[in-house]
Motif scaffolding. Sequence first.
Motif, PDB file in Angstrom:
ATOM      1  N   ARG A   1      69.941 -21.145 -26.183  1.00 23.57           N
ATOM      2  CA  ARG A   1      69.673 -22.485 -26.050  1.00 23.57           C
ATOM      3  C   ARG A   1      69.124 -23.259 -27.075  1.00 23.57           C
ATOM      4  NH1 ARG A   1      70.338 -24.187 -20.692  1.00 23.57           N
ATOM      5  NH2 ARG A   1      69.973 -22.968 -19.007  1.00 23.57           N
ATOM      6  N   THR A   2      68.131 -22.309 -28.020  1.00 28.24           N
ATOM      7  CA  THR A   2      67.774 -22.906 -29.074  1.00 28.24           C
ATOM      8  C   THR A   2      68.828 -23.209 -30.288  1.00 28.24           C
ATOM      9  OG1 THR A   2      65.712 -21.585 -28.714  1.00 28.24           O
ATOM     10  CG2 THR A   2      65.760 -22.482 -30.897  1.00 28.24           C
ATOM     11  N   ALA A   3      69.897 -22.335 -30.266  1.00 26.89           N
ATOM     12  CA  ALA A   3      70.858 -22.518 -31.262  1.00 26.89           C
ATOM     13  C   ALA A   3      71.898 -23.310 -30.579  1.00 26.89           C
ATOM     14  CB  ALA A   3      71.309 -21.218 -31.625  1.00 26.89           C
ATOM     15  N   ASP A   4      71.832 -24.009 -29.519  1.00 31.32           N
ATOM     16  CA  ASP A   4      72.698 -24.927 -28.902  1.00 31.32           C
ATOM     17  C   ASP A   4      74.191 -24.229 -28.674  1.00 31.32           C
ATOM     18  OD1 ASP A   4      73.088 -27.146 -27.437  1.00 31.32           O
ATOM     19  OD2 ASP A   4      73.759 -28.393 -29.381  1.00 31.32           O
ATOM     20  N   HIS A   5      73.943 -22.988 -28.340  1.00 32.22           N
ATOM     21  CA  HIS A   5      75.544 -22.549 -27.932  1.00 32.22           C
ATOM     22  C   HIS A   5      75.291 -21.555 -26.434  1.00 32.22           C
ATOM     23  CE1 HIS A   5      74.021 -19.422 -30.449  1.00 32.22           C
ATOM     24  NE2 HIS A   5      74.330 -19.694 -31.571  1.00 32.22           N
ATOM     25  N   TYR A   6      74.703 -22.096 -25.604  1.00 30.73           N
ATOM     26  CA  TYR A   6      74.166 -21.289 -24.528  1.00 30.73           C
ATOM     27  C   TYR A   6      75.565 -21.292 -23.546  1.00 30.73           C
ATOM     28  CZ  TYR A   6      72.332 -20.368 -19.926  1.00 30.73           C
ATOM     29  OH  TYR A   6      71.815 -19.590 -18.636  1.00 30.73           O
TER      30      TYR A   6
END
Lengths: 294, 308
Positions: free
Chosen positions: B109-114
């Motif tokens: 999620r932090t890297a925006d690819h959940y």
Amino acid sequence: MVNLFRAEWSKIAGHRWLTGCLIWIFPIGAVAFTVVLSIILALSEPARTSFAADTVTWTETLAGAWSFLNNPLGRLLLIGFTAVMFAGEYQWQTWKSLIPRNRRAALILIKFLALSVFVVVAFALMSVLLTAGMGLLRAIAGASYGPEITANVVRAAASDYARSAGLGFLSTLIAAGYAALAGMLTRSILGGVLVAYGLTIAESLLLVGLLVAAYFLDFRDIVHVYRFTPGYNLLNLDSWFRTGKSTPFEVAFSANEVLVVQDSAEFSALVIAVWVIGLIGLTVYLFRRQDITS
Amino acid sequence: MTATDSPIITESLTKQFGRGRKRILAVRDVNLTVKTGQVYGFLGPNGAGKTTTIRMLLRLLHPTAGRAYIYGQSVARHPEALRRVGAIVEGASFYNFLSARRNLEVFARTADHYDPARIDALLAQVGLTERKHQRVKGYSTGMKQRLGLAAALLGDPDLLILDEPTNGLDPSGMHEIREFIRRLATEEGKTIFLSSHLLSEIEQICDRVAIIQRGAIVREGAVSDLLEAKTSLRIEASPLETAAAILSARWPVTVNTTWLSVQAARDEIPAIVRNLAQRDIDVYQIASQRQSLEEYFLSVVSEDAPHG
């Protein structure tokens, strides 16, 4: 940004010990208070009589819950919570997994946002639970719990609640700013707590220090520095919202020489805004320049 | 090949810690180029500057001078270039109070690819499906390293930067991770930049290596070229100690139980024989042998070590 927020929320909420002891303790405390006091009231006639004699209104209880944010213990718990949120990443050595794929400013800003949501949710919940709990206690004691709900009362209560919550929240944001900055610079949870709490205590003692300095340096204008502190301006704003007047800032240098200053609500709002934006901005600025070595 | 085809390029990358008398030049003028599909080994003794270089590549440290580029984009100016990179730096670190799956969710999620399906697939790939709901606190070092690889692979990166991925592992754990890395390179075509102390591992899986010593790159090239450029000679002679003393005046010599290892090229054999014969040393056998990466590394490090 939504994913970043959810990551922050799920990470901190997943630390059950941390959130339980430092943030959910407020609503949990409200329930515990109600349970313990209801047992005492149910068992003790004198306690019921004494409790019924006090004047308690649901409007005051609802808004008053937010005053726990300014209580020294409440402040310490929130500083601890903030320090863990910010300095924890250094101690857990997790910044190295978060920073490469994100902008550093976003990582810090999302922490402030998540912190704000935690505080608002915890205190909103606490105020509702405390108000409902107090209603139960008043019923057990056979006492009234006014005022009666009318449109005007609700409007006044909402306004009072918004003032209390807003000012409590702003004061928390400033303390959290100290804790975030200190936690980030010391890279330690304990360091963050000690420095931030030290700063809040130093702020409360600042006026005494300024008076001593004014006396020894024979430079009286130095006391005006106090007018730029968050504590004074939050009090002044509170006074403006409640009474429509300022809290005069009075310093008596001698019987004949008294300094009286009255600041406008706009002045205080501006000072508080500078503090909040300044502390958050400084945290972001320093974090962007920081070398992550752990 | 253009700069954008090169997953990593560094230009005079330099990092200094402290100021004045406390100044430490941790990395100086490091120039590296890693090309697509390569498995690149980054070697050096402890404190040589490997992790500092890697931290600069990942934007964790700010270079004092020089630049780092990932797929042609300056890391300092375009941090989004790092979205194509997965990394483990100095061992994997996690939120120990969360489960393995929750940790991967947080990082994704932090890297925006959940992508929950990808998380489960990665956990299966590193063999942690059975224990994915267990808190990381209870994980062994090997399990944490495997979870670290899964975390590095979130978002399906094109480039993996792995700093000591086998640290703290037992031999079977090392073998497991080595095979996993090999599969990532051969089957999935990932470019891998690998720092490790385990030179036999590096020799087996890397195409190219750079050796860093006291902050500077002292050797760089294809593994096969480096090892063939400098062979070692196995010499059986008597008395062995005297032979070692004579030869060590000109060549790096290692004394083994019954033979000497001399770092010299094949065409230097006649000179060695003459030297020994002139001092009445009996020579029984001289054989040329290809150095291992470990021997090569040790010879380079000892050549470049400060004297006195």
